[in-house]
Design a protein around this motif. Structure first.
Motif, mmCIF file in Angstrom:
data_model
loop_
_atom_site.group_PDB
_atom_site.id
_atom_site.type_symbol
_atom_site.label_atom_id
_atom_site.label_comp_id
_atom_site.label_asym_id
_atom_site.label_seq_id
_atom_site.Cartn_x
_atom_site.Cartn_y
_atom_site.Cartn_z
ATOM 1 N N LEU A 1 0.827 -1.211 0.000
ATOM 2 C CA LEU A 1 0.000 0.000 0.000
ATOM 3 C C LEU A 1 0.859 1.258 0.000
ATOM 4 O O LEU A 1 0.491 2.261 -0.608
ATOM 5 N N ILE A 2 1.988 1.207 0.666
ATOM 6 C CA ILE A 2 2.898 2.353 0.685
ATOM 7 C C ILE A 2 3.445 2.586 -0.719
ATOM 8 O O ILE A 2 3.491 3.731 -1.195
ATOM 9 N N TYR A 3 3.858 1.512 -1.374
ATOM 10 C CA TYR A 3 4.396 1.637 -2.723
ATOM 11 C C TYR A 3 3.342 2.148 -3.704
ATOM 12 O O TYR A 3 3.643 2.955 -4.585
ATOM 13 N N LEU A 4 2.114 1.696 -3.550
ATOM 14 C CA LEU A 4 1.034 2.175 -4.399
ATOM 15 C C LEU A 4 0.802 3.668 -4.172
ATOM 16 O O LEU A 4 0.629 4.429 -5.128
ATOM 17 N N GLN A 5 0.848 4.101 -2.912
ATOM 18 C CA GLN A 5 0.693 5.516 -2.590
ATOM 19 C C GLN A 5 1.825 6.339 -3.201
ATOM 20 O O GLN A 5 1.590 7.412 -3.751
ATOM 21 N N ILE A 6 3.041 5.838 -3.119
ATOM 22 C CA ILE A 6 4.190 6.563 -3.674
ATOM 23 C C ILE A 6 4.062 6.712 -5.185
ATOM 24 O O ILE A 6 4.308 7.792 -5.735
ATOM 25 N N VAL A 7 3.667 5.650 -5.863
ATOM 26 C CA VAL A 7 3.537 5.699 -7.323
ATOM 27 C C VAL A 7 2.444 6.690 -7.732
ATOM 28 O O VAL A 7 2.653 7.529 -8.615
ATOM 29 N N LEU A 8 1.289 6.605 -7.088
ATOM 30 C CA LEU A 8 0.198 7.514 -7.442
ATOM 31 C C LEU A 8 0.546 8.968 -7.127
ATOM 32 O O LEU A 8 0.238 9.873 -7.911
ATOM 33 N N ALA A 9 1.206 9.199 -5.998
ATOM 34 C CA ALA A 9 1.597 10.567 -5.647
ATOM 35 C C ALA A 9 2.646 11.093 -6.619
ATOM 36 O O ALA A 9 2.595 12.258 -7.012
ATOM 37 N N ALA A 10 3.584 10.250 -7.015
ATOM 38 C CA ALA A 10 4.615 10.690 -7.963
ATOM 39 C C ALA A 10 4.000 11.054 -9.311
ATOM 40 O O ALA A 10 4.347 12.085 -9.901
ATOM 41 N N VAL A 11 3.089 10.240 -9.799
ATOM 42 C CA VAL A 11 2.425 10.539 -11.074
ATOM 43 C C VAL A 11 1.627 11.837 -10.958
ATOM 44 O O VAL A 11 1.668 12.689 -11.850
ATOM 45 N N SER A 12 0.951 12.019 -9.839
ATOM 46 C CA SER A 12 0.162 13.230 -9.640
ATOM 47 C C SER A 12 1.036 14.480 -9.599
ATOM 48 O O SER A 12 0.728 15.488 -10.229
#
Length: 110
Positions: free
Chosen positions: A53-64
């Motif tokens: 879940l942390i990695y998913l959050q990091i990826v989505l935040a980076a794309v945003s």
């Protein structure tokens, strides 16, 4: 333009909250004493084995954030705007899921 700045600020705020020590874990030690730890949501996810879940959050935040910066620099295509909005909504949803999961997760001590 306001939405792009709010997107960057929201993702920064998500990571600040995820790194705050807001949970207290207690465990009884073999010696009989009770030990307390102050933990962040990220630490609780790691202990519970749900670090994806942390990695998913990091990826989505980076794309945003990346699409927001591109939008601020003048690349104003509909595709960039759509990707920015979807990644911001995804980041917010994953943040809420992380907060719910960490409030209900309990570390297992051997």
């Amino acid at each position: 333009m306001l939405m792009t700045i709010l997107s960057i600020i929201a993702n920064i705020a998500f990571f600040v909250v995820l790194n705050l020590n807001i949970y207290t874990d207690r465990a009884k030690m073999p010696t009989g004493e009770v030990r307390e730890w102050r933990r962040s949501p990220i630490a609780r996810l790691n202990i519970a084995g749900q670090s994806f879940l942390i990695y998913l959050q990091i990826v989505l935040a980076a794309v945003s954030v990346i699409t927001s910066v591109l939008f601020l620099f003048g690349i104003r295509t509909r595709t960039i705007r759509t990707i920015q909005l979807v990644s911001l909504m995804g980041s917010a949803i994953v943040f809420i899921i992380i907060m719910i999961v960490t409030s209900d997760s309990h570390a297992k001590y051997a």
